[in-house]
Design an enzyme around this catalytic site. Sequence first.
Site, PDB file in Angstrom:
ATOM      1  N   GLY A 124      -9.701   5.218   8.822  1.00  0.00           N
ATOM      2  CA  GLY A 124     -10.186   5.346  10.194  1.00  0.00           C
ATOM      3  C   GLY A 124     -10.960   6.627  10.425  1.00  0.00           C
ATOM      4  O   GLY A 124     -11.147   7.044  11.567  1.00  0.00           O
TER       5      GLY A 124
ATOM      6  N   SER B 213       0.838  -1.200   0.000  1.00  0.00           N
ATOM      7  CA  SER B 213       0.000   0.000   0.000  1.00  0.00           C
ATOM      8  C   SER B 213       0.865   1.240   0.000  1.00  0.00           C
ATOM      9  O   SER B 213       1.812   1.347   0.792  1.00  0.00           O
ATOM     10  CB  SER B 213      -0.909   0.019   1.234  1.00  0.00           C
ATOM     11  OG  SER B 213      -1.574   1.263   1.307  1.00  0.00           O
TER      12      SER B 213
ATOM     13  N   ASP C  42     -21.629  -0.760   4.554  1.00  0.00           N
ATOM     14  CA  ASP C  42     -20.465  -0.109   3.942  1.00  0.00           C
ATOM     15  C   ASP C  42     -20.104  -0.760   2.611  1.00  0.00           C
ATOM     16  O   ASP C  42     -19.838  -0.083   1.615  1.00  0.00           O
ATOM     17  CB  ASP C  42     -19.247  -0.202   4.870  1.00  0.00           C
ATOM     18  CG  ASP C  42     -19.463   0.540   6.178  1.00  0.00           C
ATOM     19  OD1 ASP C  42     -20.456   1.287   6.289  1.00  0.00           O
ATOM     20  OD2 ASP C  42     -18.636   0.356   7.093  1.00  0.00           O
TER      21      ASP C  42
ATOM     22  N   SER D  70     -12.020   0.841   4.821  1.00  0.00           N
ATOM     23  CA  SER D  70     -11.874  -0.614   4.901  1.00  0.00           C
ATOM     24  C   SER D  70     -12.740  -1.292   3.841  1.00  0.00           C
ATOM     25  O   SER D  70     -12.265  -2.161   3.107  1.00  0.00           O
ATOM     26  CB  SER D  70     -12.219  -1.134   6.299  1.00  0.00           C
ATOM     27  OG  SER D  70     -13.539  -0.797   6.659  1.00  0.00           O
TER      28      SER D  70
END
Length: 385
Positions: free
Chosen positions: A124, A65, A174, A130
């Site tokens: 976050g 990442s 989500d 996520s």
Amino acid sequence: MSRVAQEFLDLYGYPPEGVWAAPGRVNLIGEHTDYNDGFALPFALPHRTEVAVARRADATLGFHSADVPSGVVALDLAALDPAHPPRGRDGWAAYPAGVVWALVDAGFPVGGVDLHVRSDLPTGAGLSSSAALEVATALALAELHELPLTRPEVAALARRAENAYVGVPCGVMDQLASACATDGHALRLDTRSLEQRHIPFDCAVAGLRLLVVDTRVKHDLADGTYAERRATCHRAAHSLGLPALRDLPYEDLDRALAGLADPSTRGRVRHVVTENARVLRVEELLRAGRLRETGPPLTEGHASLRDDYEVSCPELDLAVATANSAGAYGSRMTGGGFGGSALTLIDADAEAEVTRAVTEAFARAGFTPPRVTRAVPSAGMSRVL
Ligand code: ADP
Ligand code: MG
């Protein structure tokens, strides 16, 4: 070549087979309802996570990442075990590894891959980075292996990765928002039937704007509070003789509350039932083009999360109160809570004033400066290269 594809090439020494993207989301209303079989009304953000991916000849998984200084995390596909996900510095790799594990566990023939991630979503911050990472990874692998998965099935796989492999007991909102949302629409979800309605939501034509205030307070959903709320709701439904709190009609709320001894449980139940009603109300207002009138239910939703569900924090409360005093139609925390972001609905020409007011209030309170960005309902996951 796109930036993320070029970075993949520099990193692994060969080009990716493609690049896939999935967005973060903001939930307009319907918070902590998805694990109660209830309703939610999220929309996808223009901010997204891109993954460049290529298949490997062996069973190695390479995860990298641009947003985390961990180097390449190399895992053996055959040794993926939900009891032992990567942890510590490499912990982020549990999200893409969980997707591979979920695909294998569902019987799909997935082999090794190299993957490189880059995102313009803050992590976050309650904007679901996520789910964006999981959904982008799941879409990439589904397309590379020509798996016949629908958008909701990609979302379900991504959720299973987060629940069973990463270990976060999140609902499916989500992932559904990231996979299924469409440009210019909010996504009205029934998290029991998985029915989706795409509701036109164009603030600009109404002279309105949505701002997201990232409080910069990191939440941590894995810390047990979320699981505790979830367990309380399930216990309460059971003691009321219902499959889920979704099945408690608004009209029966007072009677049901009178039968619950524990005051904090009463608050949790009241939040879920009133929040489901607010989703339906806001949906109705959006359909009628009465966008300004969605403000009050948003602010009521915040009060309910603060007082009844007890998942807000001083920074979120200050963002909401200040934006509303500065002229917003309504504001609320969005996402799981304990930090993350607040959403505020304002007149387009009030952006500078509201941003200034919130920034100054944070400075006066001694809080970290917030990050204020516009939120425009955008499209769900897609292949970009
Ligand atoms: P949110 O979903 O609200 O952003 P979560 O705590 O659920 O917050 O997920 C954030 C975690 O997801 C990060 O700590 C990291 O492990 C992982 N993650 C998300 N986006 C990326 C990214 N671009 N690169 C690496 N890891 C990421
Ligand atoms: Mg998340």
